[in-house]
Design an enzyme around this catalytic site. Structure first.
Site, PDB file in Angstrom:
ATOM      1  N   SER A  16       0.857  -1.187   0.000  1.00 23.08           N
ATOM      2  CA  SER A  16       0.000   0.000   0.000  1.00 23.08           C
ATOM      3  C   SER A  16       0.887   1.228   0.000  1.00 23.08           C
ATOM      4  O   SER A  16       2.032   1.180   0.454  1.00 23.08           O
ATOM      5  CB  SER A  16      -0.877   0.027   1.253  1.00 23.08           C
ATOM      6  OG  SER A  16      -1.518   1.273   1.375  1.00 23.08           O
TER       7      SER A  16
ATOM      8  N   TYR B 219      -2.236  -0.968  10.406  1.00 20.32           N
ATOM      9  CA  TYR B 219      -2.269  -1.287   8.971  1.00 20.32           C
ATOM     10  C   TYR B 219      -0.956  -0.807   8.342  1.00 20.32           C
ATOM     11  O   TYR B 219      -0.311  -1.547   7.589  1.00 20.32           O
ATOM     12  CB  TYR B 219      -3.475  -0.587   8.326  1.00 20.32           C
ATOM     13  CG  TYR B 219      -3.646  -0.859   6.848  1.00 20.32           C
ATOM     14  CD1 TYR B 219      -4.143  -2.075   6.401  1.00 20.32           C
ATOM     15  CD2 TYR B 219      -3.326   0.108   5.903  1.00 20.32           C
ATOM     16  CE1 TYR B 219      -4.308  -2.323   5.040  1.00 20.32           C
ATOM     17  CE2 TYR B 219      -3.493  -0.128   4.541  1.00 20.32           C
ATOM     18  CZ  TYR B 219      -3.980  -1.353   4.113  1.00 20.32           C
ATOM     19  OH  TYR B 219      -4.146  -1.584   2.770  1.00 20.32           O
TER      20      TYR B 219
END
Ligand SMILES: NC(=O)c1ccc[n+]([C@@H]2O[C@H](COP(=O)([O-])OP(=O)(O)OC[C@H]3O[C@@H](n4cnc5c(N)ncnc54)[C@H](OP(=O)(O)O)[C@@H]3O)[C@@H](O)[C@H]2O)c1
Length: 266
Positions: free
Chosen positions: A130, A143
């Protein structure tokens, strides 16, 4: 011979689009889901069971995959989820769960295919990280930690696997319209001191969700990496991301100069 490609988390979002795109281009795709029976007869590719949180599921998957397909050319580590929320408000157990799935689950699946790749002296491992694995955002600390960990891990792996002709690449998407927010987990605990920040984050996140792009862009990027013999490690995809990264490099440059200045004073 058709290339066999395994896509984890192929039931929705990026994974489903990636699997469909590759299947359309003539690859033989095998997807995974925790509940493959839900998709029986509905997809153009075969689905097998894989739960990244279960050691037993990963072991069964590892034994089954090569029996079913004989050989594997490319692994696409895509499965994952989001734990959102202010870090201090997030129970450690939930944070641990985030790392267990996104980081450890991905590593375990990679380890399951590596002996096969080393033996055949060929393979490609593509992992969906990401942009948050390169630049952290607030409200997603665990995350961010899981995606930063993947970046660091696979960067090392890239060196280690080079002599076996196994290439390693990351895909770093920005914000895309998938089911990731609907499937996310968050803490119920709220600490009052964070209320102002929480309000600002809500506005920021709503804005981000509105600007989120069509996830087909990610599938197209993955296809390019699949088709490239020696892909580069970082493959950022999405609006405005390179500006963010440049900003990060720029900020780091200033930080480094400052630190050097301080050190020279001593
Ligand atoms: N959407 C974005 O803006 C964005 C941006 C950057 C990176 N990403 C990354 O892209 C990847 C795919 O996310 P998405 O946006 O496509 O979300 P999504 O639509 O929620 O899809 C998630 C996929 O992962 C699978 N999955 C989730 N937890 C799993 C577990 N414990 N074990 C096995 N499979 C699991 C799900 O399969 P089942 O439920 O069928 O098991 C599903 O197919 C993730 O790694 C995510 O972090 C997304």
């Amino acid at each position: 011979m058709k290339k066999n490609i395994l896509v984890t988390g192929a039931s929705s979002g990026f994974g489903l689009l990636i699997a469909n795109e590759l299947q359309k281009k003539g690859y033989n795709v095998i997807g995974t889901s925790r509940n493959p029976e839900k998709y029986a007869g509905k997809l153009s590719f075969k689905m097998i069971a894989l739960d990244l949180d279960s050691e037993q599921s990963i072991n069964t998957f590892s034994e089954r995959i090569f029996k079913e397909i004989g050989h594997l050319d490319i692994l696409i580590n895509n499965a994952g989820f989001l734990v959102s929320g202010i870090a201090e408000e997030t129970p450690i157990e939930l944070g641990r769960q985030q790392l267990e799935t996104n980081f450890w689950g991905t590593i375990k699946v990679t380890n399951a295919v590596l002996p096969h790749f080393r033996k055949q002296k060929f393979g490609k491992i593509i992992t969906v990280g990401s942009i948050i694995g390169l630049v952290s955002f607030p409200n997603a600390a665990y995350y961010a930690a899981s995606k930063h960990a993947l970046e660091g891990y696979f960067k090392s792996l890239r060196y280690e696997l080079n002599e076996f002709n196994i290439s390693v690449a990351m895909i770093e998407p920005a914000a895309f319209k998938t089911s990731i927010l609907d499937n996310s987990s968050t803490s119920l605990k709220k600490i009052e001191d964070y209320n102002t920040l929480r309000n600002n984050i809500e506005k920021f996140s709503a804005n981000l969700a509105e600007q989120a792009e069509d996830p087909i862009m990610v599938a197209e990027k993955v296809l390019k990496v699949v088709q490239t013999e020696k892909p580069k490690f970082r493959n950022i995809v999405g609006k405005g991301t390179s500006a963010l990264i440049n900003l990060q490099h720029f900020a780091y440059g200033i930080l480094e100069k400052n630190v050097l200045k301080q050190l020279n004073k001593v």
